[in-house]
Design a protein around this motif. Structure first.
Motif, PDB file in Angstrom:
ATOM      1  N   ARG A 119      -3.987  -6.220  -7.767  1.00 48.36           N
ATOM      2  CA  ARG A 119      -4.174  -5.615  -9.094  1.00 48.36           C
ATOM      3  C   ARG A 119      -5.666  -5.529  -9.422  1.00 48.36           C
ATOM      4  O   ARG A 119      -6.155  -4.500  -9.883  1.00 48.36           O
ATOM      5  N   SER A 139      -7.483  -2.909  -7.000  1.00 42.25           N
ATOM      6  CA  SER A 139      -7.141  -1.482  -6.931  1.00 42.25           C
ATOM      7  C   SER A 139      -7.910  -0.705  -7.990  1.00 42.25           C
ATOM      8  O   SER A 139      -8.185  -1.202  -9.082  1.00 42.25           O
ATOM      9  N   LYS A 140      -8.253   0.512  -7.636  1.00 42.80           N
ATOM     10  CA  LYS A 140      -9.086   1.329  -8.525  1.00 42.80           C
ATOM     11  C   LYS A 140      -8.239   2.351  -9.273  1.00 42.80           C
ATOM     12  O   LYS A 140      -8.564   2.722 -10.381  1.00 42.80           O
ATOM     13  N   LYS A 141      -7.173   2.804  -8.644  1.00 45.87           N
ATOM     14  CA  LYS A 141      -6.349   3.821  -9.312  1.00 45.87           C
ATOM     15  C   LYS A 141      -5.495   3.153 -10.393  1.00 45.87           C
ATOM     16  O   LYS A 141      -4.990   2.046 -10.210  1.00 45.87           O
ATOM     17  N   HIS A 142      -5.321   3.867 -11.497  1.00 47.66           N
ATOM     18  CA  HIS A 142      -4.606   3.301 -12.622  1.00 47.66           C
ATOM     19  C   HIS A 142      -3.166   2.935 -12.265  1.00 47.66           C
ATOM     20  O   HIS A 142      -2.704   1.831 -12.559  1.00 47.66           O
ATOM     21  N   TRP A 143      -2.466   3.834 -11.589  1.00 47.12           N
ATOM     22  CA  TRP A 143      -1.050   3.562 -11.297  1.00 47.12           C
ATOM     23  C   TRP A 143      -0.894   2.368 -10.371  1.00 47.12           C
ATOM     24  O   TRP A 143       0.059   1.590 -10.498  1.00 47.12           O
ATOM     25  N   GLN A 144      -1.882   2.198  -9.471  1.00 48.20           N
ATOM     26  CA  GLN A 144      -1.803   1.027  -8.581  1.00 48.20           C
ATOM     27  C   GLN A 144      -1.974  -0.255  -9.388  1.00 48.20           C
ATOM     28  O   GLN A 144      -1.263  -1.235  -9.198  1.00 48.20           O
ATOM     29  N   LYS A 145      -2.944  -0.231 -10.323  1.00 47.37           N
ATOM     30  CA  LYS A 145      -3.154  -1.397 -11.187  1.00 47.37           C
ATOM     31  C   LYS A 145      -1.877  -1.728 -11.947  1.00 47.37           C
ATOM     32  O   LYS A 145      -1.516  -2.896 -12.080  1.00 47.37           O
ATOM     33  N   VAL A 146      -1.197  -0.684 -12.426  1.00 42.22           N
ATOM     34  CA  VAL A 146       0.017  -0.912 -13.211  1.00 42.22           C
ATOM     35  C   VAL A 146       1.104  -1.516 -12.325  1.00 42.22           C
ATOM     36  O   VAL A 146       1.710  -2.537 -12.665  1.00 42.22           O
TER      37      VAL A 146
END
Lengths: 474, 194
Positions: A204, A207-214
């Protein structure tokens, strides 16, 4: 109190271990906390999928279609599509079931038993092996579930209040199996998930992409690495290991009861539980090597999964292989010493009868091949080790096939003797589960950290030594 | 008392360290200064912190034992009730209470309940899932899962005085010290240099 002692003991062992680590590092020199996180998370988040892995995924995706087709055939036409007949009422189904459950056992052995035994080298391979356990048990459970014939009534296997007022027969080893395998799957899944929580938090945060963080954030449940949390976490993890250890032994013992509790010559043997458990670990380690050797090369993980790890796994394989060989010899001796006509006939038929080739191949694969592992040059030669692991996988499948089919096809009454010949759907479902299994493994490697990040960090010595992290880019 | 006390303006003060031994030293010092309401955040478990922070030993083991016993007793007597009382089934002339044959399922249920207790107990006693927590308001906190070590002294601690505590934390060789806000705002002590 007991667990408290174990924890204290573990800490002491860790400090002793550091001295040993100086000589032969389990994590290659030059790795730091930062570089470990970078390497393992980048394999998921940044690295382009290696070409050889794409090819494997393509091939296993095709096998996945075979898998769907083979299940469809059974659901539409019934188990009659298989080669089962009257004396051989289950053949590939139980063979494959035992084979897959056995493969799963190495995962639990690595994650739980080796943890309790302070075998720190397990930290590099436990995540991968646990994933293997999970997927292998999925494949295993499918076979008996399909073999019931009316698969839409499979829930009848569980005790639930019903209009018939009837319960399942708790005196049957087949019901023990239902409980053993479903408990095993649940506990393995929980163990795996608990081990993943801190690493999901690392994913979490990386990760740089928003969906990955979510996605990783939701799975990590807001883990923040608090010392209070770690304390409870470690207790929980140790308790899980302590519970999974007897569980893994019980599961394959119960699997062996499916045979041993019956009166069929060749099945009714008291050696079955320990001999099955050893065989399970043996085949499981072979499968770990089969999968880990290519994965290690494709993702360049040699600094975490060192040659020393492979050497250890080969040694475990050799030891359990010898126990299995001892089991084979015991079976011979039991048949001879029992004085029972049927037992002696069964053994003669197994070795010289129409399935002699399966028994001969079994002795070659499981009896002779592992003997090469006595040599260090073999244990450290990755290619040879890979080939041996494949042979052992085949050998362990043959072992179950020999036990199941040669015991059944010529039973007490010669007029009911028959031969078992597998059909295309037998092979299709078997190959299909292999495809399904390897596909799941490689999808897992693609989306989750395949090496436990926090447990690898735990291996870096730090007391009285400043770890240089200045080289990392923040 | 704390129930009626005014919530402090900030959650606490956080110091970042670049090595585990620095954090351990800091935690030990903070404890001897009389701070209690504090927490450390590390990328991997450090057993030494349990003593340094004065963390009480968890009762999780006891809870797991209870779960396991519930599974064992419940599992066994359910089988006994089902096989001997509710619907007695004569299988091969065995006694209705053929207890040795109830052992495998009893064992599996013991393990199942104990393991579930270990996982669920750990997650809920840790107050998870909790996706939002004041410590996440610190910009560099995402390094707590990578290679940095954090010590947070909470404002509810009776010994806490913002300027004094900040000076104390700065004396422990941290990389930097920052304020942990209840709600994410601009970090007053942290200047964007990286």
């Amino acid at each position: 109190m007991l667990f408290h002692l174990i924890i204290t003991d573990k800490t002491v062992a860790q400090h002793d271990h550091i001295a040993e680590l100086e000589h032969q590092p389990l994590v290659a020199k030059g790795e730091s906390y930062g570089s470990i996180t970078e390497k393992i998370t980048n394999d998921v988040l940044e690295t382009k999928t290696p070409r050889s892995m794409s090819v494997t995924l393509a091939v296993t995706s095709m096998l996945l279609l075979v898998f769907v087709l083979a299940i469809g055939a059974v659901l539409l036409k019934g188990p009659g599509v298989w080669g089962n007949n009257n004396p051989v009422g289950w053949a590939f189904e139980i063979t494959n079931f035992v084979w897959w459950v056995g493969i799963g056992h190495a995962g639990t052995l690595i994650s739980a038993i080796l943890l309790l035994l302070h075998q720190h080298w397990r930290n590099a391979i436990n995540r991968f092996a646990e994933a293997m356990t999970l997927f292998a048990v999925m494949c295993a459970g499918l076979f008996p579930a399909l073999h019931t014939g009316r698969q839409w009534l499979d829930y009848w296997l569980f005790p639930y209040p019903n209009t018939m007022g009837l319960w399942v027969n708790f005196r049957s080893p087949l019901i023990w199996d239902v409980f053993a395998v479903s408990t095993y799957f649940t506990v393995s899944a929980m163990f795996w998930f608990v081990g993943l929580i801190p690493d999901l938090a690392a994913m979490r945060d990386k990760s740089k992409k928003h969906w990955q963080k979510v996605v990783y954030g939701v799975l990590a449940m807001g883990w923040r690495g608090s010392a209070h949390h770690w304390h409870r976490y470690e207790t929980s993890y140790l308790l899980l290991a302590g519970l999974a250890t007897p569980l893994v032994v019980s599961v394959h013992s119960v699997v062996s009861f499916d045979f041993a509790v019956s009166l069929v010559p060749g099945w009714h043997a008291t050696i079955f539980p320990p001999y099955f458990v050893a065989g399970a670990i043996y085949s499981g380690f072979a499968m770990v090597l089969t999968l880990m050797i290519p994965a290690r090369r494709w993702y360049k993980l040699e600094s975490f999964i060192t040659d020393r790890h492979l050497d250890y796994m080969a040694k475990v394989m050799l030891a359990t292989g010898l126990i299995v060989l001892y089991g084979y010899m015991c079976e011979l001796f039991f048949a001879y010493y029992s004085g029972s006509l049927y037992e002696m006939f069964m053994m003669k038929n197994r070795i010289f009868g129409p399935y002699w080739w399966a028994y001969a191949a079994l002795i070659f694969c499981n009896g002779l091949t592992p003997q090469f592992l006595w040599f260090k040059s073999v244990r450290t030669n990755v290619t040879v080790l890979f080939i041996i692991s494949l042979i052992v996988n085949v050998g362990m499948w043959l072992e179950r096939f020999v036990i199941v089919v040669t015991s059944l096809h010529r039973d007490f009454l010669p007029s009911s003797w028959d031969m078992f010949t597998p059909t295309i759907w037998d092979w299709g479902l078997y190959l299909g589960t292999i495809g399904f299994f390897v596909w799941l493994i490689f999808v897992f490697v693609r989306v989750m950290p395949m090496i436990s990040i926090f447990e690898i960090k735990h291996l870096l010595p730090w007391r009285g030594r400043i770890i240089d992290t200045s080289a990392d880019a923040n | 008392m704390r129930l009626f006390a005014k919530r402090p303006d900030i959650y606490g003060l956080m110091a970042e360290f670049d090595a585990p031994e620095k954090l351990l030293y800091a935690a030990e010092r903070a404890k001897s200064e009389g701070y209690h309401e504090m927490d450390a955040f590390t990328p991997f478990p450090m057993e030494e912190l349990t003593d340094a922070l004065g963390i009480r030993h968890t009762k999780l083991s006891l809870f797991v034992l209870c779960c396991g016993l519930a599974g064992m007793i419940g599992g066994f007597f359910f089988q006994y009730w089902a096989m001997a009382i509710d619907y007695p089934l004569n299988i091969g002339g065995r006694p209705f209470n053929s207890w040795p044959q109830f052992i495998p399922v009893t064992f599996e249920l013991t393990i199942l309940l104990a393991a579930s207790g270990a996982v669920i107990g750990m997650i809920f006693r840790n107050g998870l899932p909790r996706p939002l927590h004041p410590v996440f308001n610190v910009d560099r906190f995402e390094l707590a899962t990578k290679d940095k070590f954090f010590l947070c002294i909470e404002a509810i601690d009776p010994t806490f005085e913002q300027e004094k505590t900040k000076a104390f934390l700065e004396s422990l060789q941290p990389t930097y010290v920052t304020v942990v806000e209840h709600v994410r705002t601009k970090d007053p002590y942290h200047h964007d240099e990286d």
